[in-house]
Scaffold this active site. Structure first.
Site, short mmCIF file in Angstrom:
data_model
loop_
_atom_site.label_atom_id
_atom_site.label_comp_id
_atom_site.label_asym_id
_atom_site.label_seq_id
_atom_site.Cartn_x
_atom_site.Cartn_y
_atom_site.Cartn_z
N ARG A 179 0.81 -1.23 0.00
CA ARG A 179 0.00 0.00 0.00
C ARG A 179 0.83 1.27 0.00
O ARG A 179 0.58 2.20 -0.77
CB ARG A 179 -0.90 0.06 1.25
CG ARG A 179 -2.21 -0.61 1.12
CD ARG A 179 -2.56 -1.22 2.46
NE ARG A 179 -1.57 -2.22 2.78
CZ ARG A 179 -1.61 -3.47 2.35
NH1 ARG A 179 -2.63 -3.88 1.66
NH2 ARG A 179 -0.64 -4.34 2.63
N THR A 180 1.80 1.35 0.90
CA THR A 180 2.49 2.62 1.07
C THR A 180 3.25 2.99 -0.19
O THR A 180 3.11 4.10 -0.72
CB THR A 180 3.43 2.56 2.29
OG1 THR A 180 2.69 2.06 3.40
CG2 THR A 180 3.98 3.93 2.63
N LYS B 49 26.25 -4.27 -2.22
CA LYS B 49 27.72 -4.18 -2.37
C LYS B 49 28.35 -3.55 -1.16
O LYS B 49 29.56 -3.29 -1.14
CB LYS B 49 28.06 -3.35 -3.61
CG LYS B 49 27.49 -3.89 -4.90
CD LYS B 49 27.79 -2.89 -6.04
CE LYS B 49 26.89 -3.13 -7.23
NZ LYS B 49 26.83 -1.97 -8.12
N ARG C 167 11.24 3.86 3.38
CA ARG C 167 10.89 2.89 4.43
C ARG C 167 12.15 2.11 4.77
O ARG C 167 12.89 1.67 3.87
CB ARG C 167 9.79 1.93 3.97
CG ARG C 167 9.57 0.80 4.96
CD ARG C 167 8.36 -0.04 4.65
NE ARG C 167 7.13 0.69 4.93
CZ ARG C 167 5.93 0.12 4.89
NH1 ARG C 167 5.79 -1.16 4.57
NH2 ARG C 167 4.84 0.84 5.16
N HIS D 30 4.89 5.80 11.54
CA HIS D 30 4.41 5.69 10.15
C HIS D 30 3.47 6.88 9.94
O HIS D 30 2.25 6.74 9.86
CB HIS D 30 3.69 4.35 9.99
CG HIS D 30 3.43 3.92 8.58
ND1 HIS D 30 3.63 4.75 7.48
CD2 HIS D 30 2.99 2.74 8.07
CE1 HIS D 30 3.32 4.07 6.37
NE2 HIS D 30 2.92 2.86 6.71
N1 CP Z 1 -0.24 0.02 5.77
C1 CP Z 1 0.96 -0.26 5.26
O1 CP Z 1 1.99 0.33 5.66
O2 CP Z 1 0.95 -1.25 4.33
P1 CP Z 1 2.20 -1.73 3.48
O3 CP Z 1 3.17 -2.39 4.46
O4 CP Z 1 1.67 -2.68 2.47
O5 CP Z 1 2.84 -0.52 2.89
#
Ligand code: CP
Length: 315
Positions: free
Chosen positions: A64-65, A93, A114, A142
């Site tokens: 999603r993110t 590397k 991320r 998040h």
């Molecule tokens: N909600 C969320 O962070 O989903 P993903 O891990 O799929 O990005």
């Protein structure tokens, strides 16, 4: 949304500002983002990000993110570079995060990152003049998920004030509940934490609520007492965060929400989940009008468009 009307928004306050923790933004900032997200949802503008390049650096898996960020940029005329798996980058590397950020910041206008390590996004934001958006750093924060959660709560409840939220599942490692707690604490929320002992809300977050004089309860039982909920926020027990596999096995099926359990809940109540789910929400809940998690994920596109436009000073 009426709640957002009659407020004066100055988007310039966010220009070039990284979003690493939800506390980097004020309550007014949240409301500005939500107002802009509503504008983008109602009146999509395909040229806002023209000539802008956004780098998405995902050192940890995501559906999603990453895809909603990329969709958000592409739908508004921007371009995307980056990787969805660091094994395809020079990290394999031996390149450091320091060098990776230094290099990528020469190629883009904004970095979305991320990373499994808590603090990695803050570290990156301090290395570069290009703004950095934290798309999740370990069990820490998040913040863009939280902003889309706020948008989802506002769309379904018509207000953010004086709501009752049940947070259920992995409250120890769940970065989404940590960020959401910090944000919703600005709106006189009553919290109920439902978790096994091993996955309780960390003390620092409860201390934060105590300092603000906000009410919360902690319980292990999830089968009763949800009648007062405006929002039930389900979370996954995250296998990847456990150092002890036995502890994961003991807690992974702690709570499963079933459709029958929603009998007697408030009319306005909605079930949210940041997703992915494993088995903590039974599929029989999906058809219940109180299930909102798929629309919640869609809201991520508008909210992420609003965040990027604000940070790039385009709105
Ligand atoms: N909600 C969320 O962070 O989903 P993903 O891990 O799929 O990005």
């Amino acid at each position: 949304m009426q709640y957002l009307k009659c407020r004066i928004y100055n988007m310039n306050l966010m220009k070039n500002k990284s979003l690493v923790s939800i506390t980097d933004y004020s309550k007014d900032d949240y409301l500005r983002i939500l107002a802009l997200a509503e504008e983008f949802e109602n009146r999509p503008d395909p040229a806002v990000f023209k000539d802008k390049v956004v780098a998405t650096l995902f050192f940890e898996p995501s559906t999603r993110t990453r895809l909603s960020f990329e969709s958000a940029v592409l739908k508004m005329g921007g371009r995307i570079i980056g990787f969805s798996d660091s094994s395809s980058s020079s990290v394999t590397k031996g390149e450091t995060l320091y060098d990776t950020i230094k290099i990528v910041s020469n190629y883009c206008d904004l970095i979305v990152m991320r990373h499994p390590l808590e603090g990695a996004a803050r570290f990156a934001s301090e290395l570069t003049s290009v703004p950095v958006i934290n798309a999740g750093d370990g069990a820490n924060q998040h913040p863009t998920q939280t902003l889309l959660d706020l948008y989802s709560i506002l769309k379904t409840q018509g207000t953010l004030d004086n709501l009752t939220i049940f947070m259920v599942g992995d409250l120890k490692y769940g970065r989404t509940v940590h960020s959401l707690l910090m944000a919703m604490s600005q709106f006189q929320t009553t919290f109920h934490f439902v978790s096994p002992d091993e996955l309780k809300m960390p003390e620092e977050y409860k201390y934060y609520l105590n300092c603000l004089g906000l009410k919360y309860t902690e319980q292990k039982d999830f089968n009763s007492n949800i009648a007062s909920a405006d929002i039930i926020y389900m979370t996954r027990v995250q296998k990847e965060r456990f150092s002890d596999p036995i502890e994961y096995e003991r807690t992974k099926n702690a709570y499963v929400l079933k459709n029958k359990m929603l009998d007697g809940t408030k009319e306005n109540m909605k079930v949210l989940h940041p997703l992915p789910r494993v088995n903590e929400i039974d599929q029989d809940v999906d058809l219940n009008p109180k299930a909102y998690y798929f629309t919640q994920a869609l809201n991520g596109v508008y909210v992420r468009q609003a965040i990027i436009a604000s940070i790039l000073g385009l709105k």
